[in-house]
Design an enzyme around this catalytic site. Structure first.
Site, PDB file in Angstrom:
ATOM      1  CG  HIS A   1      24.985 -24.651 -62.142  1.00 16.33           C
ATOM      2  ND1 HIS A   1      25.758 -25.761 -62.628  1.00 16.33           N
ATOM      3  CD2 HIS A   1      24.101 -24.818 -61.487  1.00 16.33           C
ATOM      4  CE1 HIS A   1      25.172 -26.851 -62.297  1.00 16.33           C
ATOM      5  NE2 HIS A   1      24.183 -26.464 -61.447  1.00 16.33           N
TER       6      HIS A   1
ATOM      7  CG  HIS B   1      21.391 -23.572 -57.595  1.00 13.89           C
ATOM      8  ND1 HIS B   1      20.347 -24.082 -58.196  1.00 13.89           N
ATOM      9  CD2 HIS B   1      22.451 -24.549 -57.819  1.00 13.89           C
ATOM     10  CE1 HIS B   1      20.827 -25.305 -58.814  1.00 13.89           C
ATOM     11  NE2 HIS B   1      22.161 -25.357 -58.661  1.00 13.89           N
TER      12      HIS B   1
HETATM   13  P1  5GP Z   1      22.284 -28.678 -60.399  1.00 16.16           P
HETATM   14  O1  5GP Z   1      21.297 -29.753 -60.275  1.00 16.16           O
HETATM   15  O2  5GP Z   1      23.419 -29.191 -61.420  1.00 16.16           O
HETATM   16  O3  5GP Z   1      22.883 -28.029 -59.212  1.00 16.16           O
HETATM   17  O4  5GP Z   1      21.415 -27.768 -61.158  1.00 16.16           O
HETATM   18  C1  5GP Z   1      21.090 -27.468 -62.483  1.00 16.16           C
HETATM   19  C2  5GP Z   1      19.882 -26.642 -62.540  1.00 16.16           C
HETATM   20  O5  5GP Z   1      19.628 -26.385 -63.753  1.00 16.16           O
HETATM   21  C3  5GP Z   1      18.557 -27.422 -61.874  1.00 16.16           C
HETATM   22  O6  5GP Z   1      18.011 -26.445 -60.896  1.00 16.16           O
HETATM   23  C4  5GP Z   1      17.603 -27.306 -63.325  1.00 16.16           C
HETATM   24  O7  5GP Z   1      16.291 -27.029 -62.994  1.00 16.16           O
HETATM   25  C5  5GP Z   1      18.256 -26.259 -64.125  1.00 16.16           C
HETATM   26  N1  5GP Z   1      18.242 -26.334 -65.710  1.00 16.16           N
HETATM   27  C6  5GP Z   1      18.257 -27.581 -66.176  1.00 16.16           C
HETATM   28  N2  5GP Z   1      17.965 -27.282 -67.608  1.00 16.16           N
HETATM   29  C7  5GP Z   1      17.885 -25.847 -67.718  1.00 16.16           C
HETATM   30  C8  5GP Z   1      17.378 -25.390 -68.639  1.00 16.16           C
HETATM   31  O8  5GP Z   1      17.357 -25.726 -69.860  1.00 16.16           O
HETATM   32  N3  5GP Z   1      17.123 -23.856 -68.821  1.00 16.16           N
HETATM   33  C9  5GP Z   1      17.301 -23.384 -67.273  1.00 16.16           C
HETATM   34  N4  5GP Z   1      17.088 -22.072 -67.127  1.00 16.16           N
HETATM   35  N5  5GP Z   1      17.593 -23.987 -66.181  1.00 16.16           N
HETATM   36  C10 5GP Z   1      17.781 -25.238 -66.535  1.00 16.16           C
END
Ligand code: 5GP
Ligand code: ZN
Length: 112
Positions: free
Chosen positions: A98, A100
């Site tokens: 993903h 951001h």
């Molecule tokens: P990472 O930490 O892997 O770079 O980003 C994962 C992102 O996914 C985090 O910013 C977190 O807030 C978001 N996230 C986690 N679970 C969910 C969810 O169930 N729905 C949405 N819309 N975002 C989520």
């Protein structure tokens, strides 16, 4: 597969979608770190940046052609940041690739 973002991509878990086509989905982060915080994912499961290959990199290229359009639609006229956390040192918490999109205010200049 027991993957949160695969379930979101399949519509099994609800999300606030901002863009969708047959290959990718963009939706609002559930815990926004900036006034605008959107996640863009390929619908196909790719675990992280480490999983990008010549065979699936067209999905990443497609994501990056859509990101400016999504940012523009969100009114991010003063700029935005695109981040992908890969692996534990980067704090990746969801093992589905993903990107951001962060914006809506002047962001901190600290990169790490
Ligand atoms: P990472 O930490 O892997 O770079 O980003 C994962 C992102 O996914 C985090 O910013 C977190 O807030 C978001 N996230 C986690 N679970 C969910 C969810 O169930 N729905 C949405 N819309 N975002 C989520
Ligand atoms: Zn997945």
């Amino acid at each position: 597969m027991d993957c949160l973002f695969c379930k979101i991509a399949a519509g099994e878990i609800p999300s606030t979608k901002v863009y969708e086509d047959d290959k990718i989905l963009a939706f609002r982060d559930i815990q926004p770190m900036a006034p605008t915080h959107i996640l863009v994912i390929p619908k196909e499961h790719i675990p992280s940046v480490d999983g990008i290959t010549p065979e699936n990199s067209h999905l990443v290229a497609h994501i990056f052609t859509q990101i400016p359009k999504i940012a523009s639609a969100e009114g991010l006229v003063n700029g935005y940041r695109v981040i992908s956390n890969c692996g534990s040192d980067a704090g990746q918490s969801v093992p589905h690739l993903h990107f951001h999109i962060l914006g809506g205010r002047a962001l901190t200049l600290e990169m790490a």
